[in-house]
Design a protein around this motif. Sequence first.
Motif, PDB file in Angstrom:
ATOM      1  N   UNK A  25     -36.838  57.151  20.488  1.00 15.80           N
ATOM      2  CA  UNK A  25     -37.420  55.978  20.132  1.00 15.80           C
ATOM      3  C   UNK A  25     -36.944  54.821  21.083  1.00 15.80           C
ATOM      4  N   UNK A  26     -37.411  53.747  21.042  1.00 16.63           N
ATOM      5  CA  UNK A  26     -36.993  52.557  21.736  1.00 16.63           C
ATOM      6  C   UNK A  26     -37.474  51.516  20.851  1.00 16.63           C
ATOM      7  N   UNK A 126     -29.923  47.946  10.672  1.00 15.55           N
ATOM      8  CA  UNK A 126     -31.454  48.615  10.344  1.00 15.55           C
ATOM      9  C   UNK A 126     -31.752  49.676  11.276  1.00 15.55           C
ATOM     10  N   UNK A 127     -31.391  49.490  12.621  1.00 16.19           N
ATOM     11  CA  UNK A 127     -31.874  50.532  13.750  1.00 16.19           C
ATOM     12  C   UNK A 127     -31.287  52.074  13.261  1.00 16.19           C
ATOM     13  N   UNK A 134     -35.809  58.473  10.276  1.00 19.57           N
ATOM     14  CA  UNK A 134     -36.747  59.212  10.952  1.00 19.57           C
ATOM     15  C   UNK A 134     -36.563  60.460  11.797  1.00 19.57           C
ATOM     16  N   UNK A 135     -35.335  60.607  11.846  1.00 20.67           N
ATOM     17  CA  UNK A 135     -34.880  61.756  12.447  1.00 20.67           C
ATOM     18  C   UNK A 135     -34.794  61.726  13.966  1.00 20.67           C
ATOM     19  N   UNK A 136     -34.714  60.607  14.483  1.00 16.83           N
ATOM     20  CA  UNK A 136     -34.468  60.286  15.796  1.00 16.83           C
ATOM     21  C   UNK A 136     -33.024  60.688  16.455  1.00 16.83           C
ATOM     22  N   UNK A 156     -41.970  53.510  19.744  1.00 19.05           N
ATOM     23  CA  UNK A 156     -41.556  52.141  19.455  1.00 19.05           C
ATOM     24  C   UNK A 156     -41.134  51.998  18.036  1.00 19.05           C
ATOM     25  N   UNK A 157     -39.820  51.687  17.640  1.00 18.24           N
ATOM     26  CA  UNK A 157     -39.459  51.772  16.215  1.00 18.24           C
ATOM     27  C   UNK A 157     -39.136  50.178  15.935  1.00 18.24           C
ATOM     28  N   UNK A 158     -39.527  49.285  16.735  1.00 17.60           N
ATOM     29  CA  UNK A 158     -39.403  47.981  16.347  1.00 17.60           C
ATOM     30  C   UNK A 158     -40.040  47.196  15.037  1.00 17.60           C
TER      31      UNK A 158
END
Length: 168
Positions: A25-26, A126-127, A134-136, A156-158
């Motif tokens: 993710x980003x 939070x990230x 989310x399993x990132x 994009x997880x913003x």
Amino acid sequence: MKKLIICAICAICGFTTANAQGKFGHVNTQEIIQVMPEYNKAKTEIDALQAQYEADLKSMQDELQKKGEAFDKEQASLPDNIKQRRQQELQDMYTKIQQSYQDNQQALQKASQEKMQVITTKVLDAIKAVGQEGGYVIINEVNAGIPYISTTLSTDVTAAVKTKLGLK
């Protein structure tokens, strides 16, 4: 039977490999921080502190200027020892103004860092939570100076982080 066992092993290996790849993710933390109420409050407090420091310095500079003008007017009629003492007083005032300016800048920077540290920690937490839920495998910061982040191969997880923080 041999073929069935080999097919089963291949299927298990393929399933395990697919799960091991994980997700990437980003996130754009600047976008998140700028909409946080804590950031706006901190910015307002820092701006108020800066305005106070500037007003204090302006007052000191005005006093120095007033005393300097008074000294210039009466300098010719003063004895040398009083003249030297007043020049030293003016020099001391000037030095005090310079020191106050430096102290104010340091205090302003420290206050800003302390307020931003709290905000940054909240965003990072939070990230991490979004990443775990989310399993990132990794979530990179878009503005971190990384030469390239594929926005098509990573998610994009913003928005998810904003939601986690209760932001719109």
